[in-house]
Design a protein around this motif. Structure first.
Motif, mmCIF file in Angstrom:
data_model
loop_
_atom_site.group_PDB
_atom_site.id
_atom_site.type_symbol
_atom_site.label_atom_id
_atom_site.label_comp_id
_atom_site.label_asym_id
_atom_site.label_seq_id
_atom_site.Cartn_x
_atom_site.Cartn_y
_atom_site.Cartn_z
ATOM 1 N N UNK A 81 0.849 -1.188 0.000
ATOM 2 C CA UNK A 81 0.000 0.000 0.000
ATOM 3 C C UNK A 81 0.883 1.235 0.000
ATOM 4 N N UNK A 82 0.909 1.945 -1.114
ATOM 5 C CA UNK A 82 1.704 3.168 -1.264
ATOM 6 C C UNK A 82 3.156 2.932 -0.835
ATOM 7 N N UNK A 83 3.796 1.938 -1.437
ATOM 8 C CA UNK A 83 5.195 1.584 -1.193
ATOM 9 C C UNK A 83 5.469 1.082 0.226
ATOM 10 N N UNK A 84 4.414 0.692 0.952
ATOM 11 C CA UNK A 84 4.562 0.142 2.290
ATOM 12 C C UNK A 84 4.011 -1.268 2.313
ATOM 13 N N UNK A 85 4.804 -2.213 2.817
ATOM 14 C CA UNK A 85 4.335 -3.591 2.963
ATOM 15 C C UNK A 85 3.553 -3.681 4.266
ATOM 16 N N UNK A 86 2.334 -4.249 4.179
ATOM 17 C CA UNK A 86 1.480 -4.388 5.360
ATOM 18 C C UNK A 86 1.016 -5.834 5.472
ATOM 19 N N UNK A 87 0.921 -6.310 6.712
ATOM 20 C CA UNK A 87 0.383 -7.640 6.980
ATOM 21 C C UNK A 87 -1.020 -7.450 7.535
ATOM 22 N N UNK A 88 -2.004 -7.958 6.812
ATOM 23 C CA UNK A 88 -3.402 -7.755 7.167
ATOM 24 C C UNK A 88 -4.161 -9.077 7.081
ATOM 25 N N UNK A 89 -5.369 -9.046 7.604
ATOM 26 C CA UNK A 89 -6.304 -10.143 7.411
ATOM 27 C C UNK A 89 -7.486 -9.590 6.641
ATOM 28 N N UNK A 90 -7.893 -10.296 5.607
ATOM 29 C CA UNK A 90 -9.118 -9.983 4.893
ATOM 30 C C UNK A 90 -10.120 -11.031 5.337
ATOM 31 N N UNK A 91 -11.246 -10.577 5.876
ATOM 32 C CA UNK A 91 -12.231 -11.505 6.427
ATOM 33 C C UNK A 91 -13.556 -11.315 5.704
ATOM 34 N N UNK A 92 -14.088 -12.437 5.203
ATOM 35 C CA UNK A 92 -15.388 -12.449 4.546
ATOM 36 C C UNK A 92 -16.393 -13.100 5.479
ATOM 37 N N UNK A 93 -17.429 -12.341 5.875
ATOM 38 C CA UNK A 93 -18.495 -12.869 6.720
ATOM 39 C C UNK A 93 -19.595 -13.407 5.820
ATOM 40 N N UNK A 94 -19.748 -14.728 5.832
ATOM 41 C CA UNK A 94 -20.644 -15.415 4.908
ATOM 42 C C UNK A 94 -22.095 -14.988 5.070
ATOM 43 N N UNK A 95 -22.596 -14.943 6.301
ATOM 44 C CA UNK A 95 -24.002 -14.628 6.537
ATOM 45 C C UNK A 95 -24.344 -13.196 6.151
ATOM 46 N N UNK A 96 -23.439 -12.263 6.428
ATOM 47 C CA UNK A 96 -23.675 -10.847 6.130
ATOM 48 C C UNK A 96 -23.245 -10.453 4.724
ATOM 49 N N UNK A 97 -22.490 -11.355 4.056
ATOM 50 C CA UNK A 97 -21.970 -11.067 2.721
ATOM 51 C C UNK A 97 -21.159 -9.765 2.723
ATOM 52 N N UNK A 98 -20.272 -9.616 3.729
ATOM 53 C CA UNK A 98 -19.460 -8.406 3.886
ATOM 54 C C UNK A 98 -18.000 -8.781 4.076
ATOM 55 N N UNK A 99 -17.139 -7.864 3.651
ATOM 56 C CA UNK A 99 -15.683 -7.991 3.804
ATOM 57 C C UNK A 99 -15.173 -6.924 4.750
ATOM 58 N N UNK A 100 -14.150 -7.275 5.529
ATOM 59 C CA UNK A 100 -13.413 -6.290 6.323
ATOM 60 C C UNK A 100 -11.919 -6.578 6.178
#
Length: 104
Positions: A81-100
């Protein structure tokens, strides 16, 4: 029969609350022929209200998880992200059909 709840819910233990900074995102995924998903782009609104896009995503691993009783898919990722390495979690909530995105 188990005493004191030992051995209960071993198949899908609850992870409790998500730890880290949570940001709602839009996520574009690639689907394999076997139905597996791999995120390849995310978009989110930054603190200035501008939409940011990230396309450089490497998925390290994926796990099925339960957070506070909600079934989810959790992707441990390395992003640029903008020349910065980041360690993240992408989480998909199945029931809500949403990502965070959760910044560790």
């Amino acid at each position: 029969m188990s005493c004191f709840g030992i051995g209960i819910n071993n198949n899908a233990p609850d992870e409790g609350n998500i730890k880290g900074t949570r940001i709602e995102i839009a996520c574009a995924c690639w689907f394999t022929s076997k139905g597996m998903t791999t995120p390849f782009m995310i978009k989110y609104m930054d603190v200035n209200g501008e939409i940011q896009s990230i396309r450089n995503i490497r998925v390290n691993y994926m796990e099925n998880k339960n957070y506070s009783g909600l079934s989810s898919l959790e992707y441990d990722c390395t992003i640029m992200n903008q020349d910065t390495i980041m360690y993240v979690k992408l989480i998909y909530f199945k029931e809500d059909n949403k990502w965070v995105m959760v910044i560790k």
